[in-house]
Write an enzyme that holds these catalytic residues in place. Structure first.
Site, PDB file in Angstrom:
ATOM      1  N   LYS A 169     -24.020 -84.685  14.601  1.00  0.00           N
ATOM      2  CA  LYS A 169     -23.470 -85.544  13.540  1.00  0.00           C
ATOM      3  C   LYS A 169     -22.103 -85.011  13.100  1.00  0.00           C
ATOM      4  O   LYS A 169     -21.156 -85.765  12.925  1.00  0.00           O
ATOM      5  CB  LYS A 169     -24.452 -85.618  12.352  1.00  0.00           C
ATOM      6  CG  LYS A 169     -25.669 -86.481  12.671  1.00  0.00           C
ATOM      7  CD  LYS A 169     -26.791 -86.376  11.649  1.00  0.00           C
ATOM      8  CE  LYS A 169     -28.005 -87.151  12.188  1.00  0.00           C
ATOM      9  NZ  LYS A 169     -29.191 -87.082  11.339  1.00  0.00           N
ATOM     10  N   GLN A 187     -31.304 -84.042   6.206  1.00  0.00           N
ATOM     11  CA  GLN A 187     -31.969 -84.104   7.516  1.00  0.00           C
ATOM     12  C   GLN A 187     -33.489 -83.978   7.343  1.00  0.00           C
ATOM     13  O   GLN A 187     -33.967 -83.087   6.636  1.00  0.00           O
ATOM     14  CB  GLN A 187     -31.411 -82.987   8.418  1.00  0.00           C
ATOM     15  CG  GLN A 187     -31.870 -83.043   9.858  1.00  0.00           C
ATOM     16  CD  GLN A 187     -31.399 -84.281  10.614  1.00  0.00           C
ATOM     17  OE1 GLN A 187     -30.358 -84.845  10.337  1.00  0.00           O
ATOM     18  NE2 GLN A 187     -32.205 -84.720  11.572  1.00  0.00           N
ATOM     19  N   ASP A 235     -27.977 -92.940   5.354  1.00  0.00           N
ATOM     20  CA  ASP A 235     -29.154 -93.063   6.236  1.00  0.00           C
ATOM     21  C   ASP A 235     -29.864 -94.406   6.005  1.00  0.00           C
ATOM     22  O   ASP A 235     -30.678 -94.816   6.834  1.00  0.00           O
ATOM     23  CB  ASP A 235     -30.165 -91.951   5.914  1.00  0.00           C
ATOM     24  CG  ASP A 235     -30.154 -90.824   6.917  1.00  0.00           C
ATOM     25  OD1 ASP A 235     -29.852 -91.090   8.101  1.00  0.00           O
ATOM     26  OD2 ASP A 235     -30.455 -89.681   6.519  1.00  0.00           O
TER      27      ASP A 235
END
Ligand code: GUN
Length: 281
Positions: free
Chosen positions: A49, A93, A116
């Site tokens: 990422k 995460q 997200d």
């Protein structure tokens, strides 16, 4: 001959489009990535990422917190990032260590920084057809279908898996594209029979090579969300690729199918977030 859907190429195209846009419009975007503990798979995802951010011209800040971090400490950090005007995307995460409630952490993220697309407000907006951040893997699958001119409207779509991250938002997105949608899960009575109804079969079941040709209608499009290492340390998906290949009209390989799209769509959400925050100033 089946079309092999090249997610790597499409994700590179999207990243190039975003890089050009960031450069031309001078977009100032900063993503903050938080990892708790050192799960090796998570470390690889986080690294990728950050690499994608660098390529596109998005700044990235990261926090690598120890396993013992408490839920309160993590939520306090998220809240300070919510207030920080320099940050426009926050990503925690997953999975988190078992002593931390992921739902509480996700809920603490400001919805307008939730790149997200996991916050209940963004999920709710998707559900009622309003604007909001979309969960990256399902959004990436829609993008693959569209860029390969695979029609969705009016077609039978069967999704195997009902997770909050993939199965449920996938169903809502396919519905938004006017597909007829069926969601299957561990209690579905005759999975193979239901799966064979699909014009588009999307598999996120978490079991290596589970889906064989018995689950696939002749000429179906098969999208494989799974990623595993088999006994020979070779990457494979939830679909038995060699077995189904002769029977499909199009299929995503593993690796190089759905996987790279998740990061490309995350980058897209970061750019969107920066543009919205600039517009709101
Ligand atoms: N863990 C596995 N996939 C994802 C993802 O898309 N986002 C986050 N935050 N964690 C993940």
């Amino acid at each position: 001959m089946a079309v092999i859907i090249d997610g790597k190429r499409i994700s590179n195209d999207i990243k190039d489009e975003l890089k050009a846009r960031v450069n031309e419009q001078n977009i100032d975007a900063t993503l903050c990535v938080i990892q708790v503990g050192n799960d090796p798979a998570s470390s690889i995802y986080v690294k990728n990422k950050k690499k994608a951010c660098e390529y596109i011209g998005i700044k990235s800040v990261s926090y690598e917190l120890p396993d013992e971090t408490t839920e309160k400490e993590l939520i306090d950090l998220v809240q300070s990032l919510n207030e920080d005007k320099r940050i426009n995307g926050i990503l925690v995460q997953l999975p988190l260590p078992s002593h931390i409630n992921s739902d509480a952490v996700i809920k603490a993220i400001a919805p307008n920084k939730d790149v997200d697309g996991f916050h209940p407000e963004n999920v709710g907006n998707l559900c009622i057809g309003r604007q909001g951040f979309l969960s990256c893997t399902p959004a990436g699958i829609i993008e693959l279908l569209k860029r390969y001119d695979i029609p969705i409207e009016g077609r039978e779509c069967v999704i195997i898996g009902r997770s909050n991250i993939v199965g449920k938002p996938m169903a809502l997105l396919m519905l938004r594209e006017n597909a007829t949608v069926t969601i299957c899960h561990s209690r579905t009575r005759d999975l193979a029979e239901t799966a064979r109804r699909a014009d588009i079969l999307i598999v996120a079941i978490g079991k290596p090579r589970f889906i064989t040709k018995d689950y696939v209608k002749e000429g179906a499009v098969v999208i494989d969300v799974g990623i595993h290492r088999d006994e020979d340390n070779k990457l494979c998906g939830d679909v038995d690729y060699e077995d189904v290949l002769p029977h499909v009209s199009a299929i995503t390989p593993v690796p190089g199918g759905v996987g790279p799209m998740t990061i490309a769509m995350l980058m897209n959400n970061c750019v969107q977030s920066a543009l919205q925050m600039t517009a709101d100033k």
